[in-house]
Design an enzyme around this catalytic site. Structure first.
Site, short mmCIF file in Angstrom:
data_model
loop_
_atom_site.label_atom_id
_atom_site.label_comp_id
_atom_site.label_asym_id
_atom_site.label_seq_id
_atom_site.Cartn_x
_atom_site.Cartn_y
_atom_site.Cartn_z
N CYS B 21 0.83 -1.21 0.00
CA CYS B 21 0.00 0.00 0.00
C CYS B 21 0.87 1.26 0.00
CB CYS B 21 -0.91 -0.03 1.23
SG CYS B 21 -1.72 1.55 1.56
N LYS B 48 -8.84 -9.77 8.57
CA LYS B 48 -8.58 -8.59 9.40
C LYS B 48 -8.91 -8.91 10.86
CE LYS B 48 -9.34 -5.38 5.61
NZ LYS B 48 -10.21 -4.40 4.95
N VAL B 61 -6.51 1.36 5.87
CA VAL B 61 -5.12 1.59 6.27
C VAL B 61 -4.58 2.75 5.42
CG1 VAL B 61 -4.53 -0.73 7.07
CG2 VAL B 61 -4.36 -0.18 4.63
N SER B 74 -4.06 8.93 5.25
CA SER B 74 -2.64 9.29 5.29
C SER B 74 -2.43 10.80 5.30
CB SER B 74 -1.87 8.63 4.14
OG SER B 74 -2.40 9.02 2.89
N HIS B 160 5.53 2.21 -7.61
CA HIS B 160 4.47 1.41 -8.20
C HIS B 160 4.46 1.56 -9.72
CE1 HIS B 160 1.63 -0.23 -5.03
NE2 HIS B 160 2.61 0.29 -4.34
N TRP B 207 -1.50 -5.21 -8.34
CA TRP B 207 -2.09 -4.60 -9.55
C TRP B 207 -2.70 -5.62 -10.50
CZ3 TRP B 207 -3.42 0.24 -9.75
CH2 TRP B 207 -2.73 1.17 -8.96
N LYS B 210 -6.44 -5.73 -11.19
CA LYS B 210 -6.96 -4.50 -11.79
C LYS B 210 -6.58 -4.39 -13.24
CE LYS B 210 -6.33 -2.84 -7.22
NZ LYS B 210 -5.47 -2.17 -6.27
#
Lengths: 207, 213
Positions: B21, B48, B61, B74, B160, B207, B210
């Protein structure tokens, strides 16, 4: 001495509607910022049905739903009226307030443009503000367009409200932002842009 | 002094390893750069923990415990850290806060694109070129000599970009964007980055669904 508290969230246009109305009425109030991911007991207690902001608490009694709060403010504090006194004009003002409530969620660009065209021609027309020369509840209800629209457009990368297509709306936006009371009560554009871009990044990483 | 606790995503299929992440990494980078002691809780997304969902029903998160309260998002977390631990300062000057902000969305669009002529590659290149030019004029970091919060937010996303586009499209950022390349080398070689980055296979695994949706 009466006590007014507003539970709000800084990026929310609904929250700002109430700030604007209170400021235009010259009222003192205590603003309480809510963390929507961690709702306070106060919020849950004062809006148990929807658990949403904004919530106005006047002398311990709470009112929720921004348009309902706007009407309450207008009725309770009649100075600097934000609705026309003529009952027909008042009805028209309320018609457009309802229009913006019902139509805000257009996802397709073409449909959004059509909605704007309707507002440009039938809602605003040649008037400075929605009810004439003075700012009112309808302008406050449409306030998100004056401030949030171009931030969302920049975040998403799609321009819907071009100045050439919507000259009257653009003039209205300028008048709204330059209004002596409102101009010092607008959210910071950079902060808003950063906020919406961050939300967009999270969504992109997730889906 | 109490040690800050932070919840971050664990690697999929390897719950004892740090996950991919980028928003979690951003928070960890901030803590590392400010040399704030912290303890991580690796959250296994396929399972979780109950205590986690109790304080955080949406299961988001990163999450930081501050003053007995758990905080998510964040942006908010990094803001609180900066306020309570102002030294060294990572606070960016307002005019650079949006530098590179369109790189991540244009990277995602290009990554998912199945049509080579849809303009998504060019759109990404335009954003990378803009960053390259900014760094040429104002670098080596986005705000100049010193690293700041904007660099720490960008670094995981650029990682990423490099890993995912390299793997799924065999694509790399053109060498001509030399200031960009220097910047990335500078960021990725920092000790804080080495300590907090996910392994490439986990970035790719993240990824995969997706890209092949």
């Amino acid at each position: 001495m009466e006590e007014i508290k507003l539970l709000g969230a800084w990026p929310s246009p609904y929250s700002y509607r109430i700030i604007w109305a209170l400021k235009l009425k010259g009222l003192n109030y205590e603003y309480i910022e809510e963390d929507l991911s961690n709702k306070s007991d106060m919020l849950l207690q004062h809006n148990p049905v929807h658990k949403k902001i904004p919530v106005l608490i006047h002398d311990g009694r709470s009112i929720a739903e921004s348009t309902v709060i706007l009407e309450y403010i207008e009725e309770t504090w009649p100075q600097n009226p934000l609705l026309p006194s003529d009952s027909h004009e008042k009805a028209i003002a309320r018609f457009w307030m309802k229009f913006v409530e019902d139509k805000e969620q257009e996802k397709a660009v073409e449909e959004a443009k059509q909605q704007l065209k309707i507002v440009e021609e039938h809602g605003l027309g040649d008037k400075k503000f929605f009810c004439g020369n003075n700012i009112g509840l309808t302008d406050i209800a449409f306030g998100w367009m004056a401030v949030w629209n171009d931030v969302i457009e920049e975040t998403v990368g799609v321009k819907i409200m071009e100045a050439n297509d919507f000259p009257r709306l653009h003039a209205w936006v300028k008048n709204f932002k330059e209004h002596p009371v409102l101009k010092d009560n607008l959210p910071d554009r950079n902060e808003m842009l950063a906020y919406y871009m961050h939300k967009r990044d999270i969504l992109l990483a997730r889906t | 002094m109490a040690v800050l606790e932070v919840c971050v995503k664990a690697a999929a299929g390897a719950p004892e390893i740090l996950g991919d992440c980028p928003f979690c990494q951003r928070v960890l980078l901030t803590l590392e750069e400010k040399k704030i002691p912290y303890k991580t809780h690796l959250i296994n997304f396929s399972d979780k923990p109950q205590w986690f969902l109790e304080v955080n029903p949406e299961g988001k998160v990163p999450m930081l415990k501050f003053d007995e309260k758990w905080i998510t998002d964040s942006d908010v977390i990094v803001g609180i850290i900066e306020e309570k631990y102002p030294n060294p300062s990572l606070s960016p000057p307002p005019e650079i806060s949006s530098v590179g902000s369109k790189i991540f969305p244009s990277f995602v669009k290009f990554l998912k694109s199945k049509d080579p002529s849809d303009g998504s590659e060019q759109a990404l290149l335009n954003e990378l070129k803009a960053l390259d030019e900014h760094l040429k004029a104002k670098g080596p970091y986005v705000a100049g000599e010193n690293i700041c919060a904007v660099d720490l937010s960008l670094a995981p996303k650029l990682y990423h970009l490099e890993v995912a586009l390299g793997h799924f499209k065999g694509w790399t950022v053109p060498e001509s964007l030399s200031y960009f390349h220097d910047y990335v080398k500078l960021l990725f070689s920092r000790e804080s980055f080495q300590k907090t980055k996910a392994a490439k296979e986990h970035v790719i695994a993240g990824w995969e669904p997706k890209v092949n949706a």
